[in-house]
Write an enzyme that holds these catalytic residues in place. Structure first.
Site, PDB file in Angstrom:
ATOM      1  N   GLY A 157       9.678  15.787 -64.280  1.00  0.00           N
ATOM      2  CA  GLY A 157      10.277  16.399 -65.459  1.00  0.00           C
ATOM      3  C   GLY A 157      10.405  17.913 -65.318  1.00  0.00           C
ATOM      4  O   GLY A 157      10.766  18.428 -64.263  1.00  0.00           O
ATOM      5  N   GLU A 184      23.694  18.913 -37.574  1.00  0.00           N
ATOM      6  CA  GLU A 184      23.792  17.827 -36.584  1.00  0.00           C
ATOM      7  C   GLU A 184      24.855  16.804 -36.984  1.00  0.00           C
ATOM      8  O   GLU A 184      24.728  15.607 -36.713  1.00  0.00           O
ATOM      9  CB  GLU A 184      22.439  17.136 -36.388  1.00  0.00           C
TER      10      GLU A 184
END
Length: 409
Positions: free
Chosen positions: A365, A389
């Site tokens: 939260g 990559e």
């Protein structure tokens, strides 16, 4: 050939526990500080060198593990500690692997020790491939290397970007075009020794995540390196270029482009393992929080809305790890990636890291959105895995092309 297994042997378990201890005791306590400072965590790298983690010997042992699990196990544990610091520790390995894969025995023995330095004077290395206009599209690379036969030197000009340790490295490994007509097949790799005139650091990037890892441009302005700095040597390069020209005449340019993309396939599971480590770290924080945080008189894990999220998170993490381990075993044992298994592992693990870290914030939260808890940092770090990559879109392209045999664009 080692049999594929999902069980680490006793030696691997010992190494895993050792790495986990270092990640828990050294990396994690320093993570928030170096993320805020956005600087290379030299003291942590030095500690890694003192215990033997930051060394060529250690990575060579894991790289040549016949089960293929040494590298993904290492990456998962270090990145479980913190992605930015871990990348600072393992980033030199990108350059070292480039030399190991392409260099002569003399080049390997000369340059790789200089990449690491020693525990009292640690060094780093940089692998420079991406360019402002050539990221996923490696065939568009513009950095040129021209051979000066009279002096037996290569002259390199261009700009590299997104280079981990770029500009601060002791040794740079630079990929450059030597024959523009061959596209990606006309590339070669060069060592740029320490203190070489003409190499300078360009822009240092202030990043969303992995902020403890130095990322910068590398500018090469008439950089001259001896002929001996061409990885593999000129005779081998000339033979390779001659074969590529013959194949280009016979097969056309598109196949060359596909081949260039395939060369990254074997390295992608390691990035997947990094993502698994970050995802696992966020999941563990969320699980512990859900067990202790009470709302309406009971722990929030008692609510299906939270418990089911955690179940999904753990399932995705385990599935991602299995894909990474399969691809890693295949790469080490020479099994062809007939279904682009390397890209599959990187794609799924990267997307898992983004999703799991986002769910961890949701479970915590408001606390998850603050820097008082590490999941906020982990979520920022996770974003990189779907980008470097090869982006997730490139992974899907590689997989789709491999499965269909069609030149999908």
């Amino acid at each position: 050939m080692a049999e594929f297994t999902m069980e680490l042997n006793d030696e691997q378990k010992e190494v895993r526990d050792w790495l986990h201890g270092f990640a828990a005791d050294v990396i994690r306590p320093a993570a928030a500080e170096w993320d805020e400072r956005e600087e290379t965590p030299w003291p942590v790298i030095q500690e890694a060198a003192k215990v033997g983690i930051y060394s060529l010997d250690f990575y060579a042992q894991q790289y040549f593990d016949p089960t293929g699990l040494g590298i993904p196990m290492t990456m998962e544990e270090l990145f479980w500690g913190d992605a930015g610091i871990a990348l600072s520790i393992v980033g030199t390995g990108l350059a070292a692997v480039g030399v190991l894969a392409n260099g002569t025995d003399e080049q390997i023995g000369t340059w790789i020790p200089q990449m690491y330095g020693d525990q009292n004077d640690v060094k780093v290395a940089a692998f420079c491939s991406s360019e402002p206009d050539a990221g996923s599209d490696v065939a568009s690379m513009r950095t040129r290397a021209v051979y000066d036969e009279a002096k037996d030197e290569w002259v390199i000009n261009g700009t590299k970007t997104w280079a981990t340790n770029g500009g601060i490295a002791n040794v740079h490994v630079v990929v450059a075009v030597v024959d523009p007509e061959l596209g990606s097949k006309g590339h070669a790799s060069f060592i740029v020794p320490p203190g070489t005139p003409g190499l300078s650091q360009g822009q240092k990037f202030k990043k969303h995540g992995i902020r403890a890892s130095h990322t910068a441009e590398v500018v090469l302005d008439d950089v001259r390196v001896p002929g001996s700095c061409l990885l593999g040597g000129k005779e081998k390069l000339d033979e390779r270029l001659a074969r590529a020209r013959e194949k280009a005449r016979a097969a056309g340019g598109e196949r060359l482009k596909n081949a260039a993309m395939a060369t990254f396939e074997a390295s992608r599971p390691a990035v997947g393992a990094m993502a698994v480590g970050t995802a696992r770290a966020a999941y563990e924080v969320a699980l512990d929080y859900a067990k202790t945080r009470e709302q309406f008189g009971r722990p929030i894990i008692d609510n299906q809305g939270v418990a089911f999220q955690l179940a999904d998170m753990r399932t995705r993490i385990d599935a991602a790890r299995l894909l990474v381990w399969r691809a890693s075993w295949m790469a080490v044992n020479g099994r062809p990636f007939t279904a682009a298994e390397g890209s599959m592992s990187k794609l799924y693990a990267s997307e898992t890291a983004k999703q799991v870290t986002a769910q961890a914030i949701q479970i915590l939260g408001g606390n998850g959105y603050t820097r008082e808890y590490p999941v906020e940092r982990m979520h920022r770090d996770a974003a990189i895995y779907t980008i470097f990559e090869g982006t997730s879109e490139i992974q899907r392209l590689v997989i789709a092309r491999t499965l269909s045999g069609m030149p999908i664009r």
